[in-house]
Design a protein around this motif. Structure first.
Motif, PDB file in Angstrom:
ATOM      1  N   PHE A  54      28.277 -57.176  -5.525  1.00  0.00           N
ATOM      2  CA  PHE A  54      29.000 -57.869  -4.460  1.00  0.00           C
ATOM      3  C   PHE A  54      30.147 -57.048  -3.878  1.00  0.00           C
ATOM      4  CE2 PHE A  54      27.533 -61.749  -6.948  1.00  0.00           C
ATOM      5  CZ  PHE A  54      26.480 -62.005  -6.089  1.00  0.00           C
ATOM      6  N   GLU A  55      30.396 -55.870  -4.461  1.00  0.00           N
ATOM      7  CA  GLU A  55      31.486 -55.000  -4.012  1.00  0.00           C
ATOM      8  C   GLU A  55      32.806 -55.765  -3.943  1.00  0.00           C
ATOM      9  OE1 GLU A  55      30.152 -53.203  -0.337  1.00  0.00           O
ATOM     10  OE2 GLU A  55      28.681 -51.965  -1.387  1.00  0.00           O
ATOM     11  N   CYS A  56      33.123 -56.415  -5.059  1.00  0.00           N
ATOM     12  CA  CYS A  56      34.369 -57.185  -5.139  1.00  0.00           C
ATOM     13  C   CYS A  56      35.002 -56.962  -6.502  1.00  0.00           C
ATOM     14  CB  CYS A  56      34.097 -58.666  -4.899  1.00  0.00           C
ATOM     15  SG  CYS A  56      33.204 -59.481  -6.238  1.00  0.00           S
ATOM     16  N   LYS A  57      36.209 -57.463  -6.640  1.00  0.00           N
ATOM     17  CA  LYS A  57      36.907 -57.393  -7.922  1.00  0.00           C
ATOM     18  C   LYS A  57      36.375 -58.495  -8.842  1.00  0.00           C
ATOM     19  CE  LYS A  57      41.222 -55.819  -5.878  1.00  0.00           C
ATOM     20  NZ  LYS A  57      42.639 -56.167  -5.660  1.00  0.00           N
ATOM     21  N   VAL A  58      36.378 -58.220 -10.134  1.00  0.00           N
ATOM     22  CA  VAL A  58      35.932 -59.203 -11.117  1.00  0.00           C
ATOM     23  C   VAL A  58      36.724 -60.500 -10.965  1.00  0.00           C
ATOM     24  CG1 VAL A  58      35.869 -59.733 -13.589  1.00  0.00           C
ATOM     25  CG2 VAL A  58      35.088 -57.500 -12.775  1.00  0.00           C
ATOM     26  N   GLU A  59      38.035 -60.388 -10.761  1.00  0.00           N
ATOM     27  CA  GLU A  59      38.874 -61.585 -10.645  1.00  0.00           C
ATOM     28  C   GLU A  59      38.629 -62.377  -9.360  1.00  0.00           C
ATOM     29  OE1 GLU A  59      39.896 -58.483 -11.303  1.00  0.00           O
ATOM     30  OE2 GLU A  59      41.716 -57.992 -10.225  1.00  0.00           O
ATOM     31  N   ASP A  60      37.950 -61.777  -8.370  1.00  0.00           N
ATOM     32  CA  ASP A  60      37.546 -62.533  -7.186  1.00  0.00           C
ATOM     33  C   ASP A  60      36.277 -63.336  -7.476  1.00  0.00           C
ATOM     34  OD1 ASP A  60      39.655 -61.498  -5.717  1.00  0.00           O
ATOM     35  OD2 ASP A  60      38.454 -59.856  -4.886  1.00  0.00           O
ATOM     36  N   LEU A  61      35.508 -62.862  -8.427  1.00  0.00           N
ATOM     37  CA  LEU A  61      34.232 -63.477  -8.779  1.00  0.00           C
ATOM     38  C   LEU A  61      34.383 -64.538  -9.869  1.00  0.00           C
ATOM     39  CD1 LEU A  61      31.371 -63.041  -7.762  1.00  0.00           C
ATOM     40  CD2 LEU A  61      31.072 -61.293  -9.506  1.00  0.00           C
ATOM     41  N   PHE A  62      35.218 -64.256 -10.859  1.00  0.00           N
ATOM     42  CA  PHE A  62      35.443 -65.173 -11.980  1.00  0.00           C
ATOM     43  C   PHE A  62      36.936 -65.441 -12.129  1.00  0.00           C
ATOM     44  CE2 PHE A  62      31.359 -63.322 -12.810  1.00  0.00           C
ATOM     45  CZ  PHE A  62      30.621 -64.366 -13.333  1.00  0.00           C
ATOM     46  N   TYR A  63      37.281 -66.680 -12.449  1.00  0.00           N
ATOM     47  CA  TYR A  63      38.685 -67.036 -12.605  1.00  0.00           C
ATOM     48  C   TYR A  63      38.819 -68.195 -13.597  1.00  0.00           C
ATOM     49  CZ  TYR A  63      37.314 -70.661  -9.262  1.00  0.00           C
ATOM     50  OH  TYR A  63      36.670 -71.706  -8.648  1.00  0.00           O
ATOM     51  N   LEU A  64      40.017 -68.362 -14.131  1.00  0.00           N
ATOM     52  CA  LEU A  64      40.301 -69.456 -15.051  1.00  0.00           C
ATOM     53  C   LEU A  64      40.903 -70.629 -14.295  1.00  0.00           C
ATOM     54  CD1 LEU A  64      41.888 -67.556 -18.075  1.00  0.00           C
ATOM     55  CD2 LEU A  64      39.626 -68.573 -17.964  1.00  0.00           C
ATOM     56  N   GLU A  65      40.439 -71.813 -14.641  1.00  0.00           N
ATOM     57  CA  GLU A  65      40.989 -73.022 -14.053  1.00  0.00           C
ATOM     58  C   GLU A  65      41.543 -73.887 -15.177  1.00  0.00           C
ATOM     59  OE1 GLU A  65      38.670 -76.573 -12.325  1.00  0.00           O
ATOM     60  OE2 GLU A  65      39.152 -75.297 -10.610  1.00  0.00           O
ATOM     61  N   GLU A  66      42.811 -74.203 -15.074  1.00  0.00           N
ATOM     62  CA  GLU A  66      43.442 -75.024 -16.106  1.00  0.00           C
ATOM     63  C   GLU A  66      42.951 -76.469 -16.012  1.00  0.00           C
ATOM     64  OE1 GLU A  66      47.564 -74.840 -17.136  1.00  0.00           O
ATOM     65  OE2 GLU A  66      47.752 -72.927 -16.080  1.00  0.00           O
ATOM     66  N   GLN A  67      42.717 -77.044 -17.181  1.00  0.00           N
ATOM     67  CA  GLN A  67      42.362 -78.461 -17.235  1.00  0.00           C
ATOM     68  C   GLN A  67      43.645 -79.257 -17.270  1.00  0.00           C
ATOM     69  OE1 GLN A  67      40.032 -78.568 -20.807  1.00  0.00           O
ATOM     70  NE2 GLN A  67      38.125 -78.442 -19.680  1.00  0.00           N
ATOM     71  N   ILE A  68      43.660 -80.322 -16.506  1.00  0.00           N
ATOM     72  CA  ILE A  68      44.841 -81.182 -16.481  1.00  0.00           C
ATOM     73  C   ILE A  68      44.569 -82.381 -17.386  1.00  0.00           C
ATOM     74  CG2 ILE A  68      46.320 -82.634 -15.051  1.00  0.00           C
ATOM     75  CD1 ILE A  68      45.578 -80.779 -12.686  1.00  0.00           C
ATOM     76  N   ASP A  69      45.386 -82.517 -18.425  1.00  0.00           N
ATOM     77  CA  ASP A  69      45.241 -83.650 -19.345  1.00  0.00           C
ATOM     78  C   ASP A  69      45.949 -84.854 -18.755  1.00  0.00           C
ATOM     79  OD1 ASP A  69      43.849 -82.106 -21.195  1.00  0.00           O
ATOM     80  OD2 ASP A  69      45.689 -81.438 -22.168  1.00  0.00           O
ATOM     81  N   GLU A  70      45.240 -85.953 -18.717  1.00  0.00           N
ATOM     82  CA  GLU A  70      45.835 -87.178 -18.148  1.00  0.00           C
ATOM     83  C   GLU A  70      46.242 -88.123 -19.220  1.00  0.00           C
ATOM     84  OE1 GLU A  70      43.657 -88.900 -14.943  1.00  0.00           O
ATOM     85  OE2 GLU A  70      42.936 -86.962 -14.301  1.00  0.00           O
TER      86      GLU A  70
END
Length: 70
Positions: A54-70
């Protein structure tokens, strides 16, 4: 934290299907499908192959999403 990805977005932008992407990175279409759905976290080597295709940075392709505890 959950690992999220933009693989489908980049794949569609490139104009290829899951089978074609799988062939480019030497995995099955099913593996690509699992990655896109977030049901499989690929190895580092596969992540690097995807970023190269994809000619992109790894961090553009994969990222962490925090879970919000309710």
């Amino acid at each position: 934290m959950d690992v999220r990805n933009n693989v489908k977005l980049y794949r569609v932008k490139l104009g290829i299907n899951q089978q074609q992407l799988g062939m480019l990175v030497q995995v099955s279409r099913q593996t690509i499908s699992l990655i896109e759905r977030g049901d499989y976290n690929p190895s580092i080597s596969l992540v690097l192959k995807l970023a190269k295709v994809f000619e992109c940075k790894v961090e553009d392709l994969f990222y962490l999403e925090e879970q919000i505890d309710e």
